[in-house]
Write a protein that holds these residues in place. Structure first.
Motif, PDB file in Angstrom:
ATOM      1  N   ILE A 278     -45.454 -63.669  38.887  1.00 49.02           N
ATOM      2  CA  ILE A 278     -44.380 -62.908  38.241  1.00 49.02           C
ATOM      3  C   ILE A 278     -43.384 -63.858  37.581  1.00 49.02           C
ATOM      4  O   ILE A 278     -42.898 -63.593  36.470  1.00 49.02           O
ATOM      5  N   VAL A 279     -43.072 -64.969  38.238  1.00 51.30           N
ATOM      6  CA  VAL A 279     -42.177 -65.973  37.646  1.00 51.30           C
ATOM      7  C   VAL A 279     -42.744 -66.459  36.316  1.00 51.30           C
ATOM      8  O   VAL A 279     -42.026 -66.564  35.306  1.00 51.30           O
ATOM      9  N   ALA A 280     -44.046 -66.760  36.300  1.00 56.54           N
ATOM     10  CA  ALA A 280     -44.682 -67.241  35.074  1.00 56.54           C
ATOM     11  C   ALA A 280     -44.633 -66.195  33.961  1.00 56.54           C
ATOM     12  O   ALA A 280     -44.364 -66.512  32.793  1.00 56.54           O
ATOM     13  N   LEU A 281     -44.878 -64.948  34.309  1.00 60.35           N
ATOM     14  CA  LEU A 281     -44.846 -63.878  33.315  1.00 60.35           C
ATOM     15  C   LEU A 281     -43.439 -63.673  32.758  1.00 60.35           C
ATOM     16  O   LEU A 281     -43.259 -63.471  31.548  1.00 60.35           O
ATOM     17  N   TYR A 282     -42.436 -63.738  33.645  1.00 61.02           N
ATOM     18  CA  TYR A 282     -41.055 -63.635  33.162  1.00 61.02           C
ATOM     19  C   TYR A 282     -40.713 -64.822  32.256  1.00 61.02           C
ATOM     20  O   TYR A 282     -39.930 -64.688  31.304  1.00 61.02           O
ATOM     21  N   GLY A 283     -41.275 -65.985  32.547  1.00 61.25           N
ATOM     22  CA  GLY A 283     -41.058 -67.137  31.687  1.00 61.25           C
ATOM     23  C   GLY A 283     -41.586 -66.898  30.281  1.00 61.25           C
ATOM     24  O   GLY A 283     -40.921 -67.221  29.278  1.00 61.25           O
ATOM     25  N   GLU A 284     -42.780 -66.313  30.182  1.00 60.51           N
ATOM     26  CA  GLU A 284     -43.338 -65.985  28.868  1.00 60.51           C
ATOM     27  C   GLU A 284     -42.488 -64.939  28.162  1.00 60.51           C
ATOM     28  O   GLU A 284     -42.243 -65.020  26.952  1.00 60.51           O
ATOM     29  N   LEU A 285     -42.026 -63.950  28.933  1.00 58.37           N
ATOM     30  CA  LEU A 285     -41.209 -62.894  28.351  1.00 58.37           C
ATOM     31  C   LEU A 285     -39.872 -63.449  27.859  1.00 58.37           C
ATOM     32  O   LEU A 285     -39.368 -63.049  26.802  1.00 58.37           O
ATOM     33  N   ALA A 286     -39.296 -64.384  28.607  1.00 57.48           N
ATOM     34  CA  ALA A 286     -38.026 -64.996  28.200  1.00 57.48           C
ATOM     35  C   ALA A 286     -38.196 -65.786  26.906  1.00 57.48           C
ATOM     36  O   ALA A 286     -37.305 -65.797  26.049  1.00 57.48           O
ATOM     37  N   GLU A 287     -39.346 -66.448  26.741  1.00 54.72           N
ATOM     38  CA  GLU A 287     -39.598 -67.199  25.510  1.00 54.72           C
ATOM     39  C   GLU A 287     -39.670 -66.271  24.306  1.00 54.72           C
ATOM     40  O   GLU A 287     -39.209 -66.603  23.213  1.00 54.72           O
ATOM     41  N   ILE A 288     -40.250 -65.094  24.493  1.00 56.28           N
ATOM     42  CA  ILE A 288     -40.388 -64.143  23.400  1.00 56.28           C
ATOM     43  C   ILE A 288     -39.053 -63.508  23.037  1.00 56.28           C
ATOM     44  O   ILE A 288     -38.719 -63.342  21.865  1.00 56.28           O
ATOM     45  N   THR A 289     -38.272 -63.133  24.050  1.00 52.54           N
ATOM     46  CA  THR A 289     -37.056 -62.345  23.815  1.00 52.54           C
ATOM     47  C   THR A 289     -35.775 -63.157  23.749  1.00 52.54           C
ATOM     48  O   THR A 289     -34.836 -62.786  23.048  1.00 52.54           O
ATOM     49  N   GLY A 290     -35.695 -64.246  24.522  1.00 49.92           N
ATOM     50  CA  GLY A 290     -34.441 -64.980  24.635  1.00 49.92           C
ATOM     51  C   GLY A 290     -33.366 -64.178  25.336  1.00 49.92           C
ATOM     52  O   GLY A 290     -32.176 -64.498  25.256  1.00 49.92           O
ATOM     53  N   SER A 291     -33.752 -63.126  26.047  1.00 49.99           N
ATOM     54  CA  SER A 291     -32.796 -62.201  26.656  1.00 49.99           C
ATOM     55  C   SER A 291     -32.247 -62.755  27.967  1.00 49.99           C
ATOM     56  O   SER A 291     -33.013 -63.150  28.848  1.00 49.99           O
ATOM     57  N   PRO A 292     -30.915 -62.754  28.136  1.00 52.19           N
ATOM     58  CA  PRO A 292     -30.346 -63.185  29.415  1.00 52.19           C
ATOM     59  C   PRO A 292     -30.712 -62.241  30.557  1.00 52.19           C
ATOM     60  O   PRO A 292     -30.780 -62.665  31.710  1.00 52.19           O
ATOM     61  N   VAL A 293     -30.952 -60.963  30.262  1.00 52.25           N
ATOM     62  CA  VAL A 293     -31.365 -60.016  31.302  1.00 52.25           C
ATOM     63  C   VAL A 293     -32.748 -60.401  31.832  1.00 52.25           C
ATOM     64  O   VAL A 293     -32.992 -60.371  33.038  1.00 52.25           O
ATOM     65  N   VAL A 294     -33.638 -60.782  30.925  1.00 55.91           N
ATOM     66  CA  VAL A 294     -34.975 -61.240  31.342  1.00 55.91           C
ATOM     67  C   VAL A 294     -34.850 -62.516  32.176  1.00 55.91           C
ATOM     68  O   VAL A 294     -35.511 -62.672  33.207  1.00 55.91           O
ATOM     69  N   GLN A 295     -33.989 -63.431  31.735  1.00 51.29           N
ATOM     70  CA  GLN A 295     -33.806 -64.678  32.470  1.00 51.29           C
ATOM     71  C   GLN A 295     -33.227 -64.421  33.863  1.00 51.29           C
ATOM     72  O   GLN A 295     -33.578 -65.110  34.831  1.00 51.29           O
ATOM     73  N   LEU A 296     -32.355 -63.431  33.970  1.00 41.20           N
ATOM     74  CA  LEU A 296     -31.793 -63.073  35.273  1.00 41.20           C
ATOM     75  C   LEU A 296     -32.884 -62.514  36.190  1.00 41.20           C
ATOM     76  O   LEU A 296     -32.943 -62.846  37.373  1.00 41.20           O
ATOM     77  N   ASN A 297     -33.757 -61.691  35.629  1.00 40.82           N
ATOM     78  CA  ASN A 297     -34.887 -61.190  36.405  1.00 40.82           C
ATOM     79  C   ASN A 297     -35.824 -62.319  36.827  1.00 40.82           C
ATOM     80  O   ASN A 297     -36.364 -62.306  37.932  1.00 40.82           O
TER      81      ASN A 297
END
Length: 326
Positions: A278-297
């Motif tokens: 899940i950490v790895a998937l959130y990392g990919e999602l953060a790269e796509i979005t740049g969203s601080p909410v995603v980074q917090l998750n």
């Protein structure tokens, strides 16, 4: 409805009267929705007739455009998501006009103050009026340029249903059902669009937990505390299959979120969750979005994976950057 509520809230003292009242209310709600949809269609037809004439290929609601979309509401959503408006503005306006969401609910969805969202809606309406932007149902070949906005509309309608902003209930089941229905129509229309597949997968995987999310007292039950035997396994199987198909095209905003939900759905116990994945998937999602909410998750997932110090450092960096202000 009885199958959903009675196991949680208990059987009412007069079951027959409860069923009759509930059925009547559901019928009234459906008639109201159909009437509102008819009113919106007539309004858009008037706007299309009064607006500036577009290219010959653009037709009004009664023409040849959108012949491939077999759903009136979905046609209107495509029509409202006009590319002349900024993405946030067209999504917000469509949620207000057709999604049944209030300004307060839309502001929460966009993580902005209510006055800010109200101003955005006013500015968008003013631009439509002053620029003479015609509201027409687009022809089939113009669907792809509006797809991103349409997906965002369905996503936010589902989110409001999944975690309601206002009201006595924490869940608005009717919004979830309608968002999933429209996503199914869109998936049948565009079966090879990865983000369409990803969005439907995400909705199904999230919706599969509906019966376990509420306590008998009507309070929200956290994911790790839910009785997973009550999860809808049929929805999970369908969601997993769709998520796998979406990810074969590569990582995307909805596909990655579906993949995260997929990981949660793979295990029968919360302590068996593959948090490093899940950490790895959130990392990919953060790269796509740049969203601080995603980074917090992602920071929360890092903590669940066992590295609390790293998680606290990530949160500290976000706070220091000011991205989480408000």
């Amino acid at each position: 409805m009885a199958l959903e509520r009675w196991p949680v809230q208990g059987v009412p003292s007069n079951p027959g009267a409860w069923i009759t009242t509930t059925a009547r209310n559901k019928a009234i709600d459906r008639l109201r929705r159909e009437r509102r949809l008819a009113e919106k269609r007539k309004e858009l037809e008037r706007m299309a007739a009064d607006g500036a004439e577009g290219p010959a290929s653009e037709t009004a609601t009664g023409g040849e455009g959108m012949a491939a979309v077999p759903d009136d509401r979905l046609q209107l959503i495509f029509g409202c998501c006009h590319p002349a408006l900024a993405l946030d503005a067209r999504v917000a306006l469509t949620l207000r006009a057709l999604g049944g969401l209030t300004t307060d609910e839309i502001a929460r969805a966009f993580v902005v103050p209510v006055p800010t969202m109200a101003q955005r809606l006013v500015r968008a309406k003013r631009k439509i009026r002053e620029a003479g932007i015609p509201f027409r149902i687009p022809p089939d070949h113009l669907l792809p340029e509006r797809l991103r906005s349409v997906l965002a509309v369905l996503y936010l309608i589902f989110n409001e249903g999944y975690s309601a902003t206002f009201g006595e209930s924490l869940v608005r089941r009717e919004l979830c059902v309608e968002a999933i229905r429209l996503a199914r129509v869109l998936t049948a229309l565009m079966p090879d669009e990865p983000e369409v597949l990803g969005l439907l997968a995400l909705m199904l995987l999230q919706d599969s937990r509906r019966d376990a999310r509420m306590s008998p007292g009507g309070e929200l039950v956290l994911l790790e505390d839910q009785d997973r035997s009550r999860w809808d396994r049929a929805e999970i199987r369908e969601g997993m299959e769709l998520a796998g198909r979406a990810l074969r095209f590569g990582p995307g905003f909805y596909a990655l979120q579906a993949a995260i939900a997929d990981v949660h759905s793979e295990t029968s116990r919360a302590d068996e969750t593959d948090w490093p994945r899940i950490v790895a998937l959130y990392g990919e999602l953060a790269e796509i979005t740049g969203s601080p909410v995603v980074q917090l998750n992602q920071a929360a997932a890092v903590a669940m994976a066992g590295d609390v110090e790293e998680a606290l450092a990530m949160v500290g960096d976000l706070q220091a950057s000011g991205q989480l202000a408000g």
